[in-house]
Design a protein around this motif. Structure first.
Motif, mmCIF file in Angstrom:
data_model
loop_
_atom_site.group_PDB
_atom_site.id
_atom_site.type_symbol
_atom_site.label_atom_id
_atom_site.label_comp_id
_atom_site.label_asym_id
_atom_site.label_seq_id
_atom_site.Cartn_x
_atom_site.Cartn_y
_atom_site.Cartn_z
ATOM 1 N N LEU A 172 0.654 -1.232 -0.086
ATOM 2 C CA LEU A 172 0.135 0.072 0.156
ATOM 3 C C LEU A 172 0.823 1.136 0.116
ATOM 4 C CD1 LEU A 172 -2.692 -1.055 2.372
ATOM 5 C CD2 LEU A 172 -2.813 -1.367 -0.025
ATOM 6 N N LEU A 196 -10.477 -2.698 -5.211
ATOM 7 C CA LEU A 196 -9.984 -1.445 -5.383
ATOM 8 C C LEU A 196 -8.645 -1.336 -6.103
ATOM 9 C CD1 LEU A 196 -10.589 0.558 -2.062
ATOM 10 C CD2 LEU A 196 -11.371 1.029 -4.510
ATOM 11 N N THR A 203 -2.298 3.381 -8.599
ATOM 12 C CA THR A 203 -2.366 4.515 -7.800
ATOM 13 C C THR A 203 -2.760 4.385 -6.244
ATOM 14 O OG1 THR A 203 -4.777 4.793 -8.315
ATOM 15 C CG2 THR A 203 -3.160 5.776 -9.652
ATOM 16 N N LEU A 204 -3.218 3.208 -6.173
ATOM 17 C CA LEU A 204 -3.479 2.651 -4.587
ATOM 18 C C LEU A 204 -2.426 1.747 -4.154
ATOM 19 C CD1 LEU A 204 -7.352 2.416 -4.885
ATOM 20 C CD2 LEU A 204 -5.999 4.246 -4.250
ATOM 21 N N ALA A 450 -11.967 10.905 -2.808
ATOM 22 C CA ALA A 450 -11.813 10.557 -1.289
ATOM 23 C C ALA A 450 -11.149 9.194 -0.862
ATOM 24 C CB ALA A 450 -13.322 10.483 -0.833
ATOM 25 N N VAL A 451 -11.517 8.041 -1.568
ATOM 26 C CA VAL A 451 -10.833 6.616 -1.372
ATOM 27 C C VAL A 451 -9.365 7.035 -1.660
ATOM 28 C CG1 VAL A 451 -10.693 4.529 -2.243
ATOM 29 C CG2 VAL A 451 -12.999 5.435 -1.793
ATOM 30 N N ARG A 452 -8.850 7.573 -2.614
ATOM 31 C CA ARG A 452 -7.511 7.690 -2.718
ATOM 32 C C ARG A 452 -6.965 8.608 -1.834
ATOM 33 N NH1 ARG A 452 -4.872 9.609 -8.670
ATOM 34 N NH2 ARG A 452 -2.732 9.377 -8.228
ATOM 35 N N ALA A 454 -7.782 8.746 1.089
ATOM 36 C CA ALA A 454 -7.691 8.176 2.260
ATOM 37 C C ALA A 454 -6.531 7.193 2.301
ATOM 38 C CB ALA A 454 -8.977 7.282 2.607
ATOM 39 N N LEU A 455 -6.075 6.577 1.443
ATOM 40 C CA LEU A 455 -5.302 5.484 1.446
ATOM 41 C C LEU A 455 -3.896 5.821 0.924
ATOM 42 C CD1 LEU A 455 -7.308 2.645 -0.534
ATOM 43 C CD2 LEU A 455 -6.740 2.869 1.937
#
Lengths: 467, 467
Positions: A172, A196, A203-204, A450-452, A454-455
């Motif tokens: 991650l 995801l 990107t994640l 938002a997800v990106r 966050a991680l």
């Protein structure tokens, strides 16, 4: 993002050891030049870790320092998701172990740097079939096809890359290892985060290994090319083929102009059909029962003739002939290049909107660019068209190529109106994200951001790619 | 979380109109009492919006006020994901439109409140098959089975709920509508967020509608029950069945004790096998070709006898007999209840670990709880076992039931060591999340929490469910 300082570079070098990095421009060059020569990137250092732990330690250093990273697979993608412009470049090409092949489970666990072809071979060695197959399979890697959710020619029966992944191991953006290599077909214990990572274009996180689904080897195979008048007839043929086989057909659509261009430019190709028709469909059936594919094909062709859907059909008499049929489809891209290049569009449509798309796109393009030629082919079953445009005969290819955004706008606007996708197989990378923003639901884009965040709160993973 | 104020309740009422809410305890009661009577919830108000816009407006009010919401489907789940303890309860049961059925696309778009049975019927009305099928299909809803990623008996061939969803419409925790109803089989334009919503048990939003995959109706079907000695033999039989059919078999495993309990307690059941064996497998084949399923079954059984995998086999001679075979499998839960109840475990294992699991779990449980009886059945192809434990003959059922956590710990520890899942089909809900935390990768749990906080910073959506 800041360039990595000499101290950071030194720390990365010491983590990965002498075989784990290079700054040699000659060794880096092939990694940052696109195969069509369309663009070129640059990086201060190429990292080639030998283990997931090394990947994790390297990413942790970059996270600590806010240094950007671009992961790269086989360098075969379309939209420059894997091109660094100053980021640290990281490749899994020393991580290519086949960790386990479990034929009784129909599972194999392989590392991200393995090529697709090597993965297919590992499965075949255990009398199993790994279906993901695409033109670049000799260089495209497992990590790359997962990160881009690649499709290929077996989608209707087996699905896209996403459908073939049971579990993932990844690093991650914070440098922690995501231990998700479970070999389970059912696991309802919270969000399924592997989905995801699949298609996230690096990107994640960085995919380091995957548990992949295998399938039985088929015992019969039948291949045919049929001629028909319209895409609407092709859709009805698809329904007939699905009904007769319980869903196991694998039809590819091709337009006449594309076939002619292929016949004209690619050696050793020939038209399987006696009578030219505006459209052709290549159908392949497979079965676990000897003889069943051939019988299925006969039923499909019989039904289709009876309903007046097709006017001509050629059934391959042996594997060599089947390969010839496929060659016509597989060489369409090369034929386009030989005929003057032009533009490529990788779109998907709701199936019933496909005929309208073909008609409207052709009309609109022709109104703007008289004399263009179309090379249209694609995976009928999933509504995916490679809707490619070749310059008019006599046009200057470079001038035509330069107008590609103008053409794309026309095509993509129609796709958008018909609720299709402007990137069915090839992702968005650096080059197509802006274009995609025109058509995506803003609520979904905001949720992705938002997800990106966050991680990867510092946005160090492939920062120029996606939203 | 704060209870909604009277002003908020009034605002919700005015948004939804007189048909869109109730505070009548008698009407709410059936919504907050579990079907087995195992637990009971409570809510200040039940909302029943009639449109996605109404759902969005209601959620927006709750988001603005920091009021918690619990979405509920058919109230048939296992682990209380849909039980409010003071949250606003929201049901989609007025949103049950079949928006579109597109047989040529093999797609239907339906609203979340439709029952699974109604969805199957809508598909059948267009000469198509929607494969998600489970015991509660008359009350379980499309929204519920998507939010819990339900499995059922057709998994090996068609996959779990996740695999059957092409697109979703949902209301996110901020009250915005996620317009993701695209009917596309390929779309690589950023993260595929529908996969976050599927199986999220109502914690990331409320599913309001779905585009679902349909399949051709099959033209032949063959059903058999075979007797075998060990789970290892069952795995080899699975491999034979996959090879012969190209992957289309649908085998269910059952243990002898479970069969005996079913025969003893369920009227009109009978043993299809002449000779009792420790294990039995129910196999069903389907095909798009008339006669092909029957031929496939004959090949499988022939192969399996030849390899010494099976000692006895009964092939259904007609649909009535096939239904009888299935009845044995489908009534296992009811039989367990009649035999004294006990504990249920819904686990999945990597296929090759299944024999070891069965042996170790039986040994460990028996050492702790002498005389227990096992009802073991499940979906062999995906390694999912309903590993249920019936009290010893003569034991006091309530006392035995009270020790369920002790039993679960033994079973789940073995599942954990063998890299399985402690919830294959039924999710975690309120009741199993703590237990799941013992076995989940902490990096994945942290990532889930980060994603949840990004999409629902106030944690208003089903706050007591999941991590």
């Amino acid at each position: 993002m800041p360039a990595p300082s000499p101290a950071v570079i030194d720390e990365l070098k010491s983590i990965l050891g002498p075989k784990g990095w290079t700054q040699d421009a000659d060794l880096i060059a092939p990694r940052v030049v696109e195969w069509r020569g369309a663009w070129e990137g640059n990086t201060p250092i190429l990292l080639t870790p030998s283990s997931t732990e090394e990947v994790a330690r390297a990413v942790a250093v970059c996270a600590r320092e806010g240094v950007a990273i671009t992961p790269q697979g086989g360098n075969t993608g379309w939209w420059a998701a894997r091109f660094p412009t100053g980021e640290v470049l990281i490749s899994m090409n020393r991580m290519r172990a086949v960790r386990r092949v479990l034929p009784l489970e129909d599972v194999m666990v392989v590392e991200a740097g393995l090529t697709l072809k090597e993965a297919q071979d590992a499965a075949a060695g255990a009398d199993r079939f790994f279906p993901l197959s695409l033109a670049a399979e000799g260089t495209a890697t497992v990590g790359g096809v997962i990160s881009t959710n690649a499709g290929g020619t077996a989608v209707l029966r087996y699905g896209v890359a996403r459908d073939l992944v049971l579990g993932l191991e990844a690093v991650l953006p914070n440098g922690e290892i995501f231990h998700g290599l479970k070999r389970l077909r059912k696991d309802n214990t919270g969000y399924d985060l592997k989905h995801l990572l699949i298609g996230a274009e690096g990107t994640l996180g960085i995919v380091t290994a995957a548990a992949l689904k295998l399938f039985p080897v088929m015992r019969s195979r039948a291949t045919a090319v049929v001629g028909l008048e319209t895409p609407a007839a092709a859709l009805e043929l698809l329904a007939v083929a699905k009904a007769e086989t319980g869903g196991g057909a694998r039809p590819e659509l091709m337009n006449r102009q594309g076939i002619e261009i292929c016949l004209a430019h690619i050696p050793d190709t020939r038209d399987p059909l006696d009578t030219p028709t505006p459209w052709a469909v290549l159908i392949e059936l497979v079965s676990g029962e000897p003889g069943a594919a051939e019988r299925g094909m006969e039923r499909i062709l019989g039904d289709a003739f009876e309903r007046g859907l097709i006017s001509d059909a050629a059934m391959a008499q042996n594997a060599t002939q089947a390969a010839q049929f496929w060659r016509l489809r597989e060489e369409m891209s090369a034929a386009q290049k030989a005929a003057g290049g032009g533009w490529k569009h990788d779109v998907s449509l709701p199936l019933t909107a496909l005929p309208e798309f073909v008609e409207r796109a052709h009309g609109a393009l022709n109104a703007q660019f008289e004399g263009i030629r179309l090379v249209t082919f694609g995976h009928l079953g999933d509504g995916n068209l490679h809707y490619n445009v070749v310059p008019p005969v006599g046009a200057y290819p470079k001038a035509f190529a330069a107008r590609k955004d103008e053409g794309a706008r026309i095509v993509h606007d129609i796709v958008g109106e018909l609720e299709g996708s402007i990137s069915a197989e090839h992702g968005l990378g650096r080059l197509k994200t802006e274009e995609a923003l025109r058509y995506k639901d803003p609520v979904q884009v905001a949720a992705m951001r938002a997800v990106r965040a966050a991680l990867d709160p510092q946005r160090i993973m492939n920062p120029s790619v996606l939203f």
